[in-house]
Design an enzyme around this catalytic site. Structure first.
Site, PDB file in Angstrom:
ATOM      1  N   ARG A 370       0.816  -1.209   0.000  1.00  0.00           N
ATOM      2  CA  ARG A 370       0.000   0.000   0.000  1.00  0.00           C
ATOM      3  C   ARG A 370       0.854   1.264   0.000  1.00  0.00           C
ATOM      4  O   ARG A 370       0.344   2.349  -0.250  1.00  0.00           O
ATOM      5  CB  ARG A 370      -0.954   0.000   1.206  1.00  0.00           C
ATOM      6  CG  ARG A 370      -1.930  -1.170   1.149  1.00  0.00           C
ATOM      7  CD  ARG A 370      -3.035  -1.067   2.180  1.00  0.00           C
ATOM      8  NE  ARG A 370      -3.907  -2.240   2.092  1.00  0.00           N
ATOM      9  CZ  ARG A 370      -3.847  -3.281   2.896  1.00  0.00           C
ATOM     10  NH1 ARG A 370      -2.930  -3.303   3.849  1.00  0.00           N
ATOM     11  NH2 ARG A 370      -4.658  -4.304   2.757  1.00  0.00           N
ATOM     12  N   VAL A 371       2.138   1.142   0.315  1.00  0.00           N
ATOM     13  CA  VAL A 371       3.042   2.272   0.157  1.00  0.00           C
ATOM     14  C   VAL A 371       3.421   2.415  -1.312  1.00  0.00           C
ATOM     15  O   VAL A 371       3.536   3.508  -1.851  1.00  0.00           O
ATOM     16  CB  VAL A 371       4.289   2.090   1.040  1.00  0.00           C
ATOM     17  CG1 VAL A 371       5.302   3.193   0.784  1.00  0.00           C
ATOM     18  CG2 VAL A 371       3.886   2.069   2.504  1.00  0.00           C
TER      19      VAL A 371
END
Length: 475
Positions: A370-371
């Site tokens: 998700r980064v």
């Protein structure tokens, strides 16, 4: 006959005694002592400690300690931390007035210890000046910085398609024996020249499995910057429960000094089971799938301590790689879904890929960070996007091709390109690839330089690219 010297000596001695007596002020020290009412597997019920605090450390005979875990009206439930077979009803229990802590500092590097800070290797007793509580508040939001610096794992498929940043929490999950620990160990091995301190926390593992990991770390020179915190499968459940918290406090000490730290929890499945065992022994009602309702909280407060601090607070980071075991590829079970929602992404290892010999068996379609590209080098970003799209198209078309469908030239080209991508992303264990070699390989792959190379010769072509980039893989 009277001896004046003897008389002088006696007078001086009595004068000293008189002065000491006059200077002495008796002090009263309050001690709160209770008694064991009964002992069960890993816990004890204690009466007579009305003022004990939650998670306070209490002392039993034989230098055995426990944590006050269940505060009742008439007695308390204590989680025992060590061998408790000598305990019996009626034994005295004393309050310590402090919580459980663990030794921290540079002296723990290169050591194998248990959650109490006791050495398990052959290098003697561990001597540390500073100790920190195992349960500490996570860093406030305003003290945190965005995750923007990559943590290179040395594993091509992860660094290119599922990047991990320093300060991120990336879950590694899959069925048993699919290579979860291998990915974590390879990531530790790749930090040898990255100035990253590593903590490997083995939670309820077999002694042989832990010994194998420690041997691999020593063989590759990784123990110089690594601490191994161990609880084995036959340890009391209380030791298994506190292990990840103790390891995190050790890691947080280095983070607060401005260092980058990597911590591996192997694995939180055993941690959840130990907590369930303690809860049931303490007669707490089970909830969904027989786990107590606060099992989500014990993992969220643990993983929330992983972060990257702002430069004003030292700029250190704590990257967490929790490992979880799924059963029959069921990612929607209670504990896996808990951890997926807590972490910043997951790396899913497929047993089908593992059985086919495609290692590491990372399922790119189910894995996500998700980064994302925010924690990826610019050179990776130039090639990773097109690679992931091409690989996704390949996996979708591969299923149709198995039915013997007649394929056009464009589809055959996509399949051929995808097969080369899969071949290039395969990697042997304990053989991390540096950044320059990875980028050279991925660029050649994205530009279609390997499309005309037969699959049987892909390994040799990959080695030629490495040689051109100045990298010589270890045999």
């Amino acid at each position: 006959m009277h001896d004046p010297n003897l008389q002088t000596t006696l007078d001086a001695a009595f004068q000293c005694i008189r002065e000491a007596r006059e200077a002495f002020t008796p002090s009263l020290q309050a001690r709160e002592v209770g008694h064991v009412s009964n002992v069960a597997t890993g816990i004890a019920r204690v009466t007579g400690l009305p003022n004990v605090g939650f998670e306070e450390l209490v002392k039993f005979p034989g230098d055995l300690y426990g944590i006050a875990f269940d505060l009742g009206e008439t007695d308390i439930g204590v989680v025992l931390l060590g061998d408790y077979w000598h305990l019996q009803a009626g034994d005295e229990v004393e309050r310590t007035g402090r919580v459980m802590d663990v030794p921290v500092g540079t002296d723990v590097l290169g050591r194998v210890i248990n959650p109490l800070g006791e050495a398990l290797d052959d290098r003697g007793t561990l001597t540390c000046v500073q100790r920190l509580p195992i349960e500490r508040p996570a860093a406030p939001i305003m003290d945190r910085a965005p995750v923007s610096v990559p943590l290179q794992t040395g594993i091509k498929v992860i660094d290119a398609l599922v990047p991990i940043g320093r300060g991120q929490r990336e879950l590694i999950l899959g069925d048993r024996q699919t290579g979860k620990t291998t990915i974590a160990v390879d990531t530790i091995l790749n930090q040898h020249d990255q100035n990253v301190v590593c903590i490997y926390c083995a939670i309820g593992q077999r002694a042989s499995a832990v010994a194998k990991v420690v041997a691999s770390l020593r063989e590759h020179g990784a123990m110089a910057y690594t601490t191994v915190v161990v609880t084995e499968g036959n340890d009391p459940p209380g030791m298994t429960y506190i292990a990840p918290y103790a390891a995190t406090s050790i890691a947080e000490h280095f983070m607060q000094l401005g260092r980058d730290v990597l911590i591996v929890y192997d694995d939180l499945t055993n941690h959840a089971r130990a907590y369930r065992e303690l809860s049931l022994l303490l007669r707490r009602p089970p909830g969904r799938e027989a786990f107590p309702g606060d099992v989500f909280y014990i993992h969220s407060r643990l993983l929330e301590r992983a972060t990257r601090l702002r430069p004003a607070f030292g700029g250190g980071s704590l990257t967490a790689l929790p490992i979880i075991e799924t059963e029959a590829q069921n990612m929607s079970a209670y504990i896996p879904t808990n951890l997926i929602s807590i972490t910043d992404g997951q790396i899913y290892l497929s047993p089908k890929l593992f059985e086919l010999g495609i290692l590491p068996a990372v399922d790119v379609g189910r894995s996500v960070s998700r980064v994302g590209s925010k924690a990826q080098l610019a050179d990776y970003r130039k090639v990773a996007g097109s690679l992931k799209l091409a690989y996704a198209q390949f996996e979708e078309l591969e299923g149709f091709a198995r039915f013997g469908t007649r394929l056009d030239d464009n589809t055959r080209k996509i399949l051929a390109h995808g097969q080369r991508i899969r071949a290039c992303l395969q990697q042997a264990e304990h053989a991390p690839v540096p950044v320059t070699a990875q980028i050279s390989l991925l660029r050649a792959l994205s530009e279609g330089q390997f499309d005309d190379v037969p699959l049987a010769q892909m390994r040799a072509a990959e080695q030629q690219v490495y040689a051109a980039a100045g990298f010589r893989p270890q045999p």
